[in-house]
Enzyme design. Structure first.
Site: not given
Ligand code: DQA
Length: 162
Positions: A9-10, A17, A22, A73, A76, A97, A99, A106
């Site tokens: 998501p997102n 964002r 990011y 990835n 959240a 995985e 990030h 964080r």
């Molecule tokens: C994320 C880190 C997560 O905590 C966050 O909710 C994201 C992006 C990252 O790629 O740093 O949406 O996965």
């Protein structure tokens, strides 16, 4: 050889964002770079993004019998989703995985990954470059698996002939 890239998501909002966290790169740009690396190495690659947990579970399940490796990835859902973790365990494929941000620097709620223990390895905190590192890592893992299978094949053949 086929790699499936799954984005949670997102991540479709990358480039818009929280750029201070990011960066300015958009998801399509990240995917274009990954596609280039895949093409150069003769690897098939597919991309998927969803904001819905169940859809991500479905996409992971579809990898079973179809893909050789997963780069994910979970965004959240990393911090909450036992369903995604179980799906990764269920298909039992090499899974990396990613990030973009360093989740360990964080908020406390981001410092635990529910999904990472089901994965082969993780790439954390390299920004969008982490996806490139994951590609290189995945190709290394898959070539090691291939080499192992090839080394076992003649031994198995020999055993059958006896
Ligand atoms: C994320 C880190 C997560 O905590 C966050 O909710 C994201 C992006 C990252 O790629 O740093 O949406 O996965």
């Amino acid at each position: 050889m086929k790699i499936v890239v799954i984005q949670g998501p997102n991540l479709n909002m990358l480039g818009v964002r929280e750029q201070q966290v990011y960066g300015p790169m958009r998801l399509e740009q990240i995917h274009a770079q990954m596609k280039d690396v895949a093409t150069q190495n003769g690897v098939e690659i597919e991309f998927y993004q969803s904001n819905l947990e169940g859809e991500i579970v479905d996409r992971i399940q579809e990898c079973y019998g179809d893909a050789d490796g997963i780069i994910i990835n979970p965004a959240a859902y990393t911090h909450t989703s036992i369903a995604i973790r179980d799906a990764i365990s269920a298909v039992n494929l090499p899974t990396i995985e990613v990030h973009i941000s360093n989740i360990y620097r964080r908020e406390e709620f981001r410092q635990k990954s529910m999904t990472a223990p089901a994965c082969t390895s993780s790439v954390i905190g390299f920004g969008p470059f982490g996806y490139h590192l994951a590609m290189v890592g995945m190709m290394q893992i898959l070539s090691e698996i291939n080499a192992m299978r090839q080394a076992q094949a003649p031994a198995q053949q020999g055993a059958e002939e006896e």
